[in-house]
Design an enzyme around this catalytic site. Structure first.
Site, PDB file in Angstrom:
ATOM      1  CB  ALA A  39      -0.913   0.112   1.193  1.00 13.30           C
ATOM      2  CD  GLU A  40       4.344   2.037   4.253  1.00  9.58           C
ATOM      3  OE1 GLU A  40       4.367   2.523   5.481  1.00  9.58           O
ATOM      4  OE2 GLU A  40       5.190   0.803   4.059  1.00  9.58           O
ATOM      5  CE1 TYR A  41       7.509   0.442  -5.810  1.00  8.94           C
ATOM      6  CE2 TYR A  41       5.459  -0.071  -6.794  1.00  8.94           C
ATOM      7  CZ  TYR A  41       6.615  -0.025  -7.078  1.00  8.94           C
ATOM      8  OH  TYR A  41       7.094   0.177  -8.265  1.00  8.94           O
ATOM      9  CG  LEU A  88      26.026 -22.526 -21.095  1.00 12.89           C
ATOM     10  CD1 LEU A  88      25.520 -22.231 -19.532  1.00 12.89           C
ATOM     11  CD2 LEU A  88      27.290 -22.119 -21.126  1.00 12.89           C
ATOM     12  CD  GLU A 117      26.943 -17.094 -12.571  1.00 15.03           C
ATOM     13  OE1 GLU A 117      26.081 -15.948 -12.770  1.00 15.03           O
ATOM     14  OE2 GLU A 117      27.756 -17.375 -13.487  1.00 15.03           O
ATOM     15  CE  LYS A 119      20.466 -24.361 -17.861  1.00 16.54           C
ATOM     16  NZ  LYS A 119      19.184 -24.593 -18.283  1.00 16.54           N
ATOM     17  CG  ASP A 121      13.182 -23.955 -16.124  1.00 16.95           C
ATOM     18  OD1 ASP A 121      13.499 -23.881 -17.322  1.00 16.95           O
ATOM     19  OD2 ASP A 121      12.079 -24.668 -15.503  1.00 16.95           O
ATOM     20  CE1 TYR A 226      23.811 -15.659 -19.174  1.00 14.87           C
ATOM     21  CE2 TYR A 226      21.572 -15.832 -18.187  1.00 14.87           C
ATOM     22  CZ  TYR A 226      22.505 -16.115 -19.217  1.00 14.87           C
ATOM     23  OH  TYR A 226      21.760 -16.267 -20.487  1.00 14.87           O
ATOM     24  CE  LYS A 316      18.819 -28.869 -17.505  1.00 15.09           C
ATOM     25  NZ  LYS A 316      18.315 -28.671 -18.916  1.00 15.09           N
ATOM     26  CB  CYS A 410     -22.731 -29.878 -16.060  1.00 14.19           C
ATOM     27  SG  CYS A 410     -21.967 -28.640 -15.213  1.00 14.19           S
ATOM     28  CB  CYS A 413     -26.040 -27.230 -13.884  1.00 11.56           C
ATOM     29  SG  CYS A 413     -25.632 -27.418 -15.539  1.00 11.56           S
ATOM     30  CB  CYS A 428     -21.206 -26.804 -18.364  1.00 14.89           C
ATOM     31  SG  CYS A 428     -23.095 -26.577 -17.831  1.00 14.89           S
ATOM     32  CB  CYS A 433     -23.656 -23.935 -15.162  1.00 20.76           C
ATOM     33  SG  CYS A 433     -22.637 -25.241 -14.303  1.00 20.76           S
TER      34      CYS A 433
END
Length: 686
Positions: A39-41, A88, A117, A119, A121, A226, A316, A410, A413, A428, A433
């Site tokens: 909120a302040e931000y 890589l 470091e 990796k 994703d 990186y 990995k 469904c 419903c 549906c 519904c």
């Protein structure tokens, strides 16, 4: 004198606010250590927006207010990487890492240090800064040529628009989607009956390749830098990779602090092992560890193969899986009526949490994987976040397993389900519904639709349970007394909700269109339709032949739109909204503000690289001055702004002039363009 003093005061306060906001952006998005509340931000950002609105001459491209998405892009321009972005080589076990170390030491006789470091994703990106200002973001592409995604990168709050020093550099990094943002995005897509993303990497890549920057802005992406590809003034000073990471961090770039420097490969392997489980605690997905030779001189001695550097390798992590027993397949109904099957299984501990459910998405997937109730199954977390069923284990069957049969009616419903030949989902189609109504209202009030702040799922559920609303239009007839009957509803909150509901009546048509939940009409299509038709009535009167004339509308979307407006239930809701005073017209506020501007009525095309402004900001300035920006040169083009390395568009503009088709077509260089902007009252860099 008073006016000059006021402007000076505003400039000083704007400068102070920008510095505070960027400081807190870094604390929140890079250091994960916020000092103030949301909120302040928001209050700081609101004040900055108000000041810049009153003093548009003080708006600059690096202002935090310029991060929000602008107009939809016509397409992505190609970017040639002066320094190739190579991939890589991979290592899948300790022996692969040791072999990498042997290859390095066969070339380097002096001591070798390695930097490790995590990796991330995500999607590899390149960021260019000129004199400290962010000017271009690009994808990796094929390593030689990528796509210009500057407008989308600007929406990422962890990426500084101005560095701490006025240096010209190029850095490489990974754009990613934090785990919580990924979960929320998939939850929303599944509720809407849309295809979910398989993992955070796909989500990040899909977000950055959106032609509408507002979509990218809404998805809460982040970046870790990186690699220092072009060190600019520090080219001769920086001797090692770790030193480069430290300098980039000092410049304000988001560098992952989770890394280590080691003198031998066994310590590297121990560091990798230490993260095998700890990585589950991170707020982002990591699928491995990158190992790099620290010394830049040694990197140059090792060189490159055709595809990858010889001085780095990516280890990995193995995906964690578990076997468990499938106990049931349950069904849920989303906003668009899509009925989604979900696997319920004996709880298992995966990637740091206990899971007992996973979406099976649709009937076809269940059949393809031959998943039966009672089966032993293999489960994992896609991207270490979303549980998924990998496969069944038919060899463990006892004969008591039951093949899954999709119901014909469904589960909410009881009405018959429908499956179109070209779709995987059963739906549906009953507009009454209860599940469709609830999910539809939740969508209607969401941020990207009518943006009724504070009206979350719990309040929608209570309103329906108390029968205070039956459709989205009933929201506009709610009273303070009715809201106060809800559990935990206070007077102040009730007043705030009513104010937010009233405010939403003033939204432009595209928000209403998106909020109505017309199948296949997303946020981008809603804006296109709102601009094209101007009013809801004009759109409702259009037939499929008229709709498919719009480039962004295909036959399926056109038929969906026509069917929606022909539905009696939809007609009733629209009339109730109209009676409540909800706006049903397209409000082109930008055009209204620009009417009579210096570029009024003129069509511009931008090409090449601008050294002072990125293309998105240049386009915004043109539109602010009354002009229109398109993506291609034609006989309708009035001005071509040609930056460095302008290509085929510049050639076509010359041909149009020389052939006599458009002898008055103007071709400006960057300095001419900036001069015109300054004469129009726009504050642009010198």
């Amino acid at each position: 004198m008073q006016r000059e003093q006021t402007s000076m005061d505003a400039a000083a306060r704007i400068k102070q606010l920008r510095e505070q906001i960027e400081y807190h952006n870094r604390r929140y998005y890079v250091l994960d250590n916020p000092e103030i509340t949301d909120a302040e931000y928001d209050a700081l950002l609101r004040e900055l927006v108000e000041l810049e609105t009153r003093h548009p001459e003080l708006v600059t491209p690096d202002s935090p207010t310029q991060r929000v998405g602008g107009e939809v892009l016509a397409g992505f321009a190609k970017v040639e990487h002066e320094i190739p972005m190579l991939s890589l080589a991979n290592a899948y076990g300790p022996e692969d890492v040791r072999e990498f170390d042997k290859r390095v030491r066969a070339v380097i006789s002096s001591p070798v240090q390695y930097v490790c470091e995590l990796k991330i994703d995500g999607l590899a990106v390149s960021l260019r800064y000129e004199n400290g200002l962010f000017v271009r973001g690009a994808t990796r592409g094929d390593g030689e040529v990528g796509e210009d995604i500057t407008a989308n990168i600007r929406t990422i709050r962890s990426v500084p628009l101005r560095l701490a020093e006025p240096v010209s550099i190029e850095v490489r990094g990974e754009a990613y989607m934090p785990k919580r943002a990924f979960e929320r995005l998939n939850e929303a897509r599944e509720a809407a009956g849309e295809m979910v993303f398989a993992n955070p990497r796909n989500a990040a890549a899909g977000s950055l390749r959106q032609l509408d920057p507002k979509i990218a802005a809404s998805r809460r992406l982040a970046v870790f830098v990186y690699h220092l590809a072009d060190a600019g003034p520090m080219q001769e000073t920086i001797q090692g990779h770790e030193q480069a990471l430290q300098w980039m961090s000092e410049l304000g770039l988001p560098v992952n602090p989770e890394r280590g420097v080691f003198d031998n490969i066994e310590d590297v392997l121990a560091y990798i092992d230490s993260w095998a489980e700890r990585r589950r605690e991170l707020p982002y997905a990591t699928d491995g560890m990158v190992i790099k030779v620290n010394s830049l001189a040694q990197q140059r001695s090792l060189g490159f193969t055709a595809r990858s550097p010889r001085w780095a390798i990516a280890y990995k992590f193995a995906a964690e899986q578990a076997e468990t027993r499938l106990r049931a397949i349950t069904l849920s109904v989303g906003r668009t009526g899509a009925v989604t099957p979900t696997a319920s299984f004996d709880p298992v501990f995966l990637a740091g949490t206990t899971v007992a459910r996973a979406s099976l998405h649709n009937e076809d997937l269940i059949r393809e994987k031959d998943i039966r109730v009672g089966d032993w199954i293999v489960v994992q977390k896609a991207g270490d976040i979303i549980p998924e069923v990998v496969r069944s284990l038919p060899e463990r069957r006892t004969g008591e397993e039951v093949p899954f049969q999709m119901p014909t009616h469904c589960p909410q419903c009881g009405e018959p389900l429908l499956r179109l030949p070209e779709e995987a989902a059963w739906r549906c189609v009953n507009p009454r519904c209860p599940a469709l109504i609830r999910e539809g209202i939740i969508h209607f009030v969401s941020r990207d639709a009518m943006n009724i702040e504070g009206l979350g799922e719990q309040w929608v559920s209570q309103l329906l349970e108390h029968q205070l609303i039956h459709d989205v239009a009933d929201l506009y007839t709610l009273t303070r007394e009715q809201l106060l009957t809800l559990d935990r509803m206070g007077e102040k909150l009730a007043d705030n909700l009513l104010a937010a509901i009233r405010q939403s009546k003033e939204n432009s048509l595209e928000r209403l269109l998106f909020g109505l939940g017309i199948r296949l009409v997303g946020e981008k299509a809603a804006k296109v339709l709102a601009r094209e038709f101007g009013t809801l009535d004009a759109l409702a009167a259009a037939d499929t032949e008229r709709l498919v004339q719009i480039r962004e509308v295909g036959p399926k979307m056109a038929q969906s739109i026509v069917s929606f407006f022909a539905n009696p239930g939809a007609k009733t809701v629209i009339e109730k909204l109209r009676a409540a005073g909800v706006n049903m017209r397209y409000l082109n506020r930008a055009a209204a503000a620009a009417e009579g501007g210096r570029f009024a009525g003129r069509t511009f095309v931008l090409t090449g690289t601008l050294s002072t402004l990125d293309r998105k900001t240049a386009a915004e300035y043109i539109e602010r001055c009354g002009g229109k920006v398109t993506g291609s040169v034609s006989r309708n083009t009035d001005v071509l702004v040609a930056g460095e390395k302008a290509g085929s568009k510049l050639e076509k503009a010359h041909r149009l002039r020389e052939s006599g088709e458009r002898p008055d077509l103007e071709i400006w260089d960057e300095q001419q363009f900036l001069a015109w902007l300054r004469e129009a009252g726009v504050s642009v860099p010198q």
